[in-house]
Design an enzyme around this catalytic site. Sequence first.
Site, mmCIF file in Angstrom:
data_model
loop_
_atom_site.group_PDB
_atom_site.id
_atom_site.type_symbol
_atom_site.label_atom_id
_atom_site.label_comp_id
_atom_site.label_asym_id
_atom_site.label_seq_id
_atom_site.Cartn_x
_atom_site.Cartn_y
_atom_site.Cartn_z
ATOM 1 N N GLY A 131 0.839 -1.194 0.000
ATOM 2 C CA GLY A 131 0.000 0.000 0.000
ATOM 3 C C GLY A 131 0.872 1.241 0.000
ATOM 4 C CD GLU A 363 -5.712 9.027 -6.245
ATOM 5 O OE1 GLU A 363 -4.923 9.905 -6.600
ATOM 6 O OE2 GLU A 363 -6.746 8.710 -6.858
HETATM 7 N N1 COS Z 1 7.164 12.574 -9.687
HETATM 8 C C1 COS Z 1 8.149 11.949 -10.382
HETATM 9 N N2 COS Z 1 9.130 11.234 -9.766
HETATM 10 C C2 COS Z 1 9.093 11.146 -8.425
HETATM 11 C C3 COS Z 1 8.091 11.783 -7.650
HETATM 12 C C4 COS Z 1 7.105 12.521 -8.335
HETATM 13 N N3 COS Z 1 6.133 13.132 -7.658
HETATM 14 N N4 COS Z 1 8.311 11.518 -6.344
HETATM 15 C C5 COS Z 1 9.413 10.765 -6.291
HETATM 16 N N5 COS Z 1 9.888 10.542 -7.542
HETATM 17 C C6 COS Z 1 11.096 9.794 -7.905
HETATM 18 C C7 COS Z 1 12.290 10.352 -7.148
HETATM 19 O O1 COS Z 1 12.866 11.423 -7.842
HETATM 20 C C8 COS Z 1 13.192 9.148 -7.068
HETATM 21 O O2 COS Z 1 13.873 9.050 -8.290
HETATM 22 P P1 COS Z 1 15.369 8.400 -8.421
HETATM 23 O O3 COS Z 1 15.178 6.936 -8.433
HETATM 24 O O4 COS Z 1 15.868 8.896 -9.734
HETATM 25 O O5 COS Z 1 16.164 8.883 -7.264
HETATM 26 C C9 COS Z 1 12.222 7.989 -6.961
HETATM 27 O O6 COS Z 1 10.974 8.435 -7.490
HETATM 28 C C10 COS Z 1 12.027 7.511 -5.549
HETATM 29 O O7 COS Z 1 11.459 8.584 -4.830
HETATM 30 P P2 COS Z 1 11.407 8.665 -3.259
HETATM 31 O O8 COS Z 1 12.799 8.497 -2.718
HETATM 32 O O9 COS Z 1 10.661 9.897 -2.891
HETATM 33 O O10 COS Z 1 10.585 7.416 -2.846
HETATM 34 P P3 COS Z 1 10.357 6.931 -1.388
HETATM 35 O O11 COS Z 1 10.403 5.471 -1.508
HETATM 36 O O12 COS Z 1 11.174 7.628 -0.395
HETATM 37 O O13 COS Z 1 8.896 7.431 -1.018
HETATM 38 C C11 COS Z 1 6.546 7.380 -1.009
HETATM 39 C C12 COS Z 1 7.862 7.064 -1.697
HETATM 40 C C13 COS Z 1 6.307 6.773 0.355
HETATM 41 C C14 COS Z 1 6.351 8.888 -0.971
HETATM 42 C C15 COS Z 1 5.647 6.730 -2.026
HETATM 43 O O14 COS Z 1 5.890 5.357 -2.007
HETATM 44 C C16 COS Z 1 4.214 7.008 -1.826
HETATM 45 O O15 COS Z 1 3.721 8.068 -2.228
HETATM 46 N N6 COS Z 1 3.494 6.043 -1.233
HETATM 47 C C17 COS Z 1 2.079 6.095 -1.186
HETATM 48 C C18 COS Z 1 1.587 5.329 -2.355
HETATM 49 C C19 COS Z 1 0.205 5.638 -2.685
HETATM 50 O O16 COS Z 1 -0.196 6.787 -2.777
HETATM 51 N N7 COS Z 1 -0.576 4.581 -2.899
HETATM 52 C C20 COS Z 1 -1.920 4.727 -3.292
HETATM 53 C C21 COS Z 1 -2.057 4.152 -4.650
HETATM 54 S S1 COS Z 1 -3.443 4.712 -5.517
HETATM 55 S S2 COS Z 1 -4.954 4.281 -4.415
#
Ligand code: COS
Length: 386
Positions: A131, A363
């Site tokens: 999730g 989301e």
């Molecule tokens: N747009 C484009 N790229 C993005 C981005 C965005 N908004 N946010 C992060 N990235 C990229 C980063 O730049 C990073 O790239 P590199 O691999 O080149 O370094 C990569 O993605 C990883 O980003 P990040 O380090 O921020 O990831 P984390 O694992 O630390 O954090 C979270 C991720 C927890 C923020 C993410 O997994 C998340 O939003 N989880 C919730 C998921 C969600 O909303 N689920 C619901 C699904 S729909 S019901």
Amino acid sequence: MDLSLNPEQRLVRETARDFTDNEIIERARENDRNEHFDLELVAKIAEQGYLGAIVPREYGGAGLDYLTYGLIVEEVGRGDSAMRTVVSVQTSLVCSGILRWGTEEQKQHYLPKLCSGEWLGCFALTEPDTGSDAANQKTRAKKTNGGWVINGSKMFISMANHANVALVFAQTDPDKGHRGVACFLVDTDQPGFQPQEIHHKLGLRGSDTAAISLDDVEATDDQLLGEVGDGFKVAMSNLDSGRYSVAAGCVGICQGCLDASVKYAKERQQFGRPIASFQLVQEMLTDIAVKTDAARMLVWRAGYLKDQGKPNTTETSIAKLYATESAIECANTAIQVHGGSGYVDDYPVERYLRDVRVTTLYEGTSQIQKLIIGRALTGINALVPS
Ligand code: COS
């Protein structure tokens, strides 16, 4: 700062308001009662140009900016969150990703069909065990000659029972972590793609939700959205659009709570006078009004930044966090204003509360939004304890 809407934006908002009042609101209660996913109404929404409003006209969209798209989503959200979900998923989680990451062929193939409503799409990221930790995909994609075979399962996917195309996220190489994730534009019309309806939800009963099992599902190389390894970024950038859309829909719920509560408070008589004349009732109305305005301003700011092409992930998270949490509070307060009548579905407020409850979960939970905002504020990643 000029906070006034231009004539086109005002016209789009008025049109969406009338459409919602005349077409959506009148069906919302029955669809909720019957757990009916109203495809006839989806077709009318598509005719209005509300599926893919931000997609340029050359690909069949309405070519609107994000702020104007947000106005449409707010109005549809005021009417029925189940239908707002269709607009949000189709436009933000599916079309925006194809627009940003797709090849010219993919844009031409998918976008016109999605914008016209001929096809529905779904966004298959969440899994039974994945999730918030979205990078940790258990679904696997294996390379074959000229294509891919995908196995795994997805959970809580809106519109999956009716979608013609699914954005399926899968891990291609577990050693690479999030850099191994790929996104595929999967044809749902194949035996290995098996959606299963999810029933007995607290709210969004008029919305289609499914679990999906993926059993040797096939995709060609041409069905990769972005490169292998781009999948996580595709998901995150789609969610930047999706979270904005959810937030805008929640502003609609706040506004709906306000409209219903003011009306009811002026009609309902107690102690020989309308309950609107009591200070404690006015306080509740005021609380709803302030939250509605504040949420709307945060959504507009995020939309403005998107339209300027400026970074907006943090501002979008702020808008999503505030609008979703506020909408829950507004719906709860609106029920309080309505008293016992608010507890049955003669009035829309109990549905608002049931429907809105999911918005702080999907989301990105409120906790995930806070951690994204906190990381931007401090530069320290508190997402995963080290
Ligand atoms: N747009 C484009 N790229 C993005 C981005 C965005 N908004 N946010 C992060 N990235 C990229 C980063 O730049 C990073 O790239 P590199 O691999 O080149 O370094 C990569 O993605 C990883 O980003 P990040 O380090 O921020 O990831 P984390 O694992 O630390 O954090 C979270 C991720 C927890 C923020 C993410 O997994 C998340 O939003 N989880 C919730 C998921 C969600 O909303 N689920 C619901 C699904 S729909 S019901």
